[in-house]
Scaffold this active site. Structure first.
Site, PDB file in Angstrom:
ATOM      1  N   ASP A   1       4.891 -10.334   9.047  1.00 22.03           N
ATOM      2  CA  ASP A   1       6.124  -9.564   8.824  1.00 22.03           C
ATOM      3  C   ASP A   1       7.370 -10.322   9.290  1.00 22.03           C
ATOM      4  O   ASP A   1       7.412 -10.824  10.417  1.00 22.03           O
ATOM      5  CB  ASP A   1       6.025  -8.216   9.550  1.00 22.03           C
ATOM      6  CG  ASP A   1       7.148  -7.276   9.144  1.00 22.03           C
ATOM      7  OD1 ASP A   1       7.572  -7.312   7.968  1.00 22.03           O
ATOM      8  OD2 ASP A   1       7.619  -6.511  10.012  1.00 22.03           O
ATOM      9  N   HIS A   2       8.360 -10.386   8.399  1.00 19.71           N
ATOM     10  CA  HIS A   2       9.615 -11.091   8.681  1.00 19.71           C
ATOM     11  C   HIS A   2       9.398 -12.563   9.013  1.00 19.71           C
ATOM     12  O   HIS A   2      10.080 -13.129   9.868  1.00 19.71           O
ATOM     13  CB  HIS A   2      10.427 -10.357   9.763  1.00 19.71           C
ATOM     14  CG  HIS A   2      11.092  -9.125   9.227  1.00 19.71           C
ATOM     15  ND1 HIS A   2      10.382  -8.011   8.845  1.00 19.71           N
ATOM     16  CD2 HIS A   2      12.384  -8.854   8.960  1.00 19.71           C
ATOM     17  CE1 HIS A   2      11.217  -7.099   8.383  1.00 19.71           C
ATOM     18  NE2 HIS A   2      12.444  -7.578   8.420  1.00 19.71           N
TER      19      HIS A   2
ATOM     20  N   HIS B   1       8.621 -16.709   0.972  1.00 19.10           N
ATOM     21  CA  HIS B   1       7.676 -17.787   0.681  1.00 19.10           C
ATOM     22  C   HIS B   1       8.264 -18.673  -0.417  1.00 19.10           C
ATOM     23  O   HIS B   1       9.272 -18.354  -1.037  1.00 19.10           O
ATOM     24  CB  HIS B   1       6.292 -17.241   0.278  1.00 19.10           C
ATOM     25  CG  HIS B   1       6.213 -16.566  -1.058  1.00 19.10           C
ATOM     26  ND1 HIS B   1       5.024 -16.313  -1.702  1.00 19.10           N
ATOM     27  CD2 HIS B   1       7.172 -16.082  -1.878  1.00 19.10           C
ATOM     28  CE1 HIS B   1       5.257 -15.727  -2.857  1.00 19.10           C
ATOM     29  NE2 HIS B   1       6.545 -15.559  -2.993  1.00 19.10           N
TER      30      HIS B   1
ATOM     31  N   CYS C   1      10.317 -19.265  -8.616  1.00 14.90           N
ATOM     32  CA  CYS C   1       9.531 -19.032  -7.396  1.00 14.90           C
ATOM     33  C   CYS C   1       9.316 -20.334  -6.621  1.00 14.90           C
ATOM     34  O   CYS C   1       8.791 -20.322  -5.511  1.00 14.90           O
ATOM     35  CB  CYS C   1       8.181 -18.410  -7.737  1.00 14.90           C
ATOM     36  SG  CYS C   1       8.348 -16.833  -8.570  1.00 14.90           S
TER      37      CYS C   1
ATOM     38  N   HIS D   1       9.797 -10.964  -0.581  1.00 13.03           N
ATOM     39  CA  HIS D   1       9.226  -9.749  -1.178  1.00 13.03           C
ATOM     40  C   HIS D   1       9.006  -8.699  -0.091  1.00 13.03           C
ATOM     41  O   HIS D   1       8.786  -9.042   1.067  1.00 13.03           O
ATOM     42  CB  HIS D   1       7.856 -10.018  -1.811  1.00 13.03           C
ATOM     43  CG  HIS D   1       7.882 -11.009  -2.919  1.00 13.03           C
ATOM     44  ND1 HIS D   1       8.372 -10.710  -4.162  1.00 13.03           N
ATOM     45  CD2 HIS D   1       7.473 -12.301  -2.969  1.00 13.03           C
ATOM     46  CE1 HIS D   1       8.261 -11.773  -4.945  1.00 13.03           C
ATOM     47  NE2 HIS D   1       7.733 -12.762  -4.246  1.00 13.03           N
TER      48      HIS D   1
ATOM     49  N   GLU E   1       2.772  -7.259  -4.692  1.00 13.41           N
ATOM     50  CA  GLU E   1       3.914  -8.124  -4.377  1.00 13.41           C
ATOM     51  C   GLU E   1       5.210  -7.493  -4.857  1.00 13.41           C
ATOM     52  O   GLU E   1       6.240  -7.564  -4.190  1.00 13.41           O
ATOM     53  CB  GLU E   1       3.695  -9.490  -5.044  1.00 13.41           C
ATOM     54  CG  GLU E   1       4.664 -10.551  -4.591  1.00 13.41           C
ATOM     55  CD  GLU E   1       4.490 -11.827  -5.407  1.00 13.41           C
ATOM     56  OE1 GLU E   1       4.206 -12.863  -4.791  1.00 13.41           O
ATOM     57  OE2 GLU E   1       4.629 -11.794  -6.632  1.00 13.41           O
TER      58      GLU E   1
ATOM     59  N   HIS F   1      12.148 -17.441  -1.320  1.00 15.00           N
ATOM     60  CA  HIS F   1      12.647 -16.123  -1.742  1.00 15.00           C
ATOM     61  C   HIS F   1      11.731 -15.113  -1.076  1.00 15.00           C
ATOM     62  O   HIS F   1      10.712 -15.493  -0.478  1.00 15.00           O
ATOM     63  CB  HIS F   1      12.623 -15.997  -3.271  1.00 15.00           C
ATOM     64  CG  HIS F   1      11.238 -16.041  -3.829  1.00 15.00           C
ATOM     65  ND1 HIS F   1      10.557 -17.220  -4.046  1.00 15.00           N
ATOM     66  CD2 HIS F   1      10.366 -15.054  -4.159  1.00 15.00           C
ATOM     67  CE1 HIS F   1       9.348 -16.960  -4.507  1.00 15.00           C
ATOM     68  NE2 HIS F   1       9.201 -15.654  -4.581  1.00 15.00           N
TER      69      HIS F   1
HETATM   70 ZN   LIG Z   1       7.402 -14.687  -4.635  1.00 19.51          ZN
END
Ligand SMILES: [Zn+2]
Ligand SMILES: [Zn+2]
Length: 282
Positions: free
Chosen positions: A222-223, A157, A176, A184, A270, A182
Site C-alpha cells: 500500500d502506497h 508501478h 503503462c 492504481h 486493477e 503510474h
Molecule cells: Zn498499471
C-alpha cells in the site's frame, strides 16, 4: 443438447447477532471474537443470492417462475430472519454460532427442498458486509464452502520487462511503460475454502486472516512503488497477473493450500474493467 440454465436471485434482510460459543466462558468468547462477542449484539444488512439451476421449460421459456423463488425466499429466510436477533430468537442459532458460514447453511437447508420440482438449489452466497461473503456451492453430492474477504490498496508501478528492449517494452506496454510509473487503486479478494469448524462455526478466523493479509500484502504494497519498493518485483514485471501470483505466494507461506481450511483463490482487480484470478484447489 440440454437446456440447463442457472438463475440468480438476490434478497436482503437485516438482523442482529453476536458471535458466541455456548460452551466457552465469557472471557474465552471475548478472546476468540473480540468486540463481536458483546452480548448486546450488533447488526448487519445481510444480502443473500440464490443460484437455482434447471432445464428450460419449453412452454414458459423459464427454468422456474421467479415469483415462486421469491415466495420461498420470503417464507423461509426473509420472513423468519428479518429484524430479528438471530441467537436469541432463531432456534437454529441457539445450538450453533450465527456466523455467515452457518447462516448460509440455514438458508441452503431451508430453501433446497422448498423450490418447485425441476429447480435445484446449486448455490447460496451470503454477504454480511460488502467486503465479506460466504459461498456454499453444491455440485452433485459435494458441497463446497468458501469465505471471501475483500481488501484494497493503492500503488504505483511501471510495466517494463528486463527481457525486452526499450522499444519492445514501449510497443507492448504503451503508456503503462511510462518511465516514472503510474498508479492504481487495487481491489483484492482472498478466498478460503474447506469445512467450517463445528464449534466456532467459522471456516477461518477473520481476525487472523486480516492480520496475515495486512502483514503480507497491505503493509508491503500500500502506497508503494511496486517495482522500486517491493522486493518480489525486483526481477518480475509487476503486471496484475504477477501481482496476483505474488499475493498468492505470500499468503501461501502462512495459510495452507490444501486440506481444510485452505487458501483457494486470489482475485486482483486493477481497474473496474479488468480483474485477474489465481485458483488453487477449489
Ligand atoms: Zn498499471
Ligand atoms: Zn456480525
Amino acid at each position: 443438447m440440454t437446456n440447463q440454465i442457472t438463475l440468480k436471485r438476490l434478497a436482503r434482510f437485516s438482523a442482529a447477532h453476536n458471535y458466541w460459543v455456548n460452551d466457552l466462558s465469557a472471557a474465552e468468547n471475548a478472546a476468540l471474537f473480540g468486540k463481536w462477542a458483546r452480548s448486546e449484539g450488533h447488526g448487519h444488512n445481510y444480502a443473500v443470492e440464490l443460484q437455482v439451476a434447471g432445464e428450460l421449460d419449453e412452454r414458459t421459456g423459464m427454468v422456474v417462475n421467479i415469483t415462486d423463488v421469491d415466495r420461498v425466499l420470503k417464507s423461509e429466510v426473509i420472513g423468519p430472519l428479518d429484524g430479528r436477533f438471530l441467537n436469541k430468537e432463531i432456534a437454529y442459532f441457539q445450538s450453533r454460532p450465527s456466523t455467515l458460514e452457518n447462516i448460509s447453511a440455514y438458508i441452503f437447508e431451508h430453501i433446497a427442498s422448498k423450490l418447485p420440482v425441476g429447480a435445484e438449489l446449486t448455490g447460496v452466497r451470503a454477504w454480511e458486509m460488502s467486503d465479506l461473503w460466504v459461498d456454499r456451492t453444491k455440485r452433485g453430492d459435494k458441497m463446497t464452502v468458501s469465505l471471501t474477504r475483500a481488501y484494497d490498496f493503492s500503488a504505483s508501478h511501471r510495466l517494463h520487462s528486463a527481457l525486452l528492449s526499450d522499444e519492445e517494452n514501449l510497443a507492448v506496454f504503451g503508456k503503462c511503460n511510462n518511465p516514472n510509473g503510474h498508479g492504481h487503486n487495487y481491489d483484492i479478494e482472498v478466498t478460503i475454502s474447506g469445512e467450517p469448524d463445528e464449534r466456532t462455526g467459522m471456516l477461518y478466523s477473520l481476525e487472523e486472516l486480516d492480520r496475515i493479509v495486512n502483514e503480507e500484502v497491505l503493509l508491503v504494497f500500500d502506497h508503494k512503488h511496486l517495482n522500486l519498493d517491493v522486493p518480489d518485483f525486483a526481477d518480475r514485471n509487476p503486471t496484475s497477473e504477477t501481482v496476483t501470483l505474488v499475493i498468492w505466494e505470500r499468503l501461501a507461506r502462512r495459510i495452507p493450500v490444501s486440506g481444510s481450511p485452505r487458501l483457494s483463490k486470489i482475485l486482483v482487480r486493477e481497474t473496474a474493467r479488468n480483474s485477474f484470478e489465481y485458483r488453487g484447489q477449489e
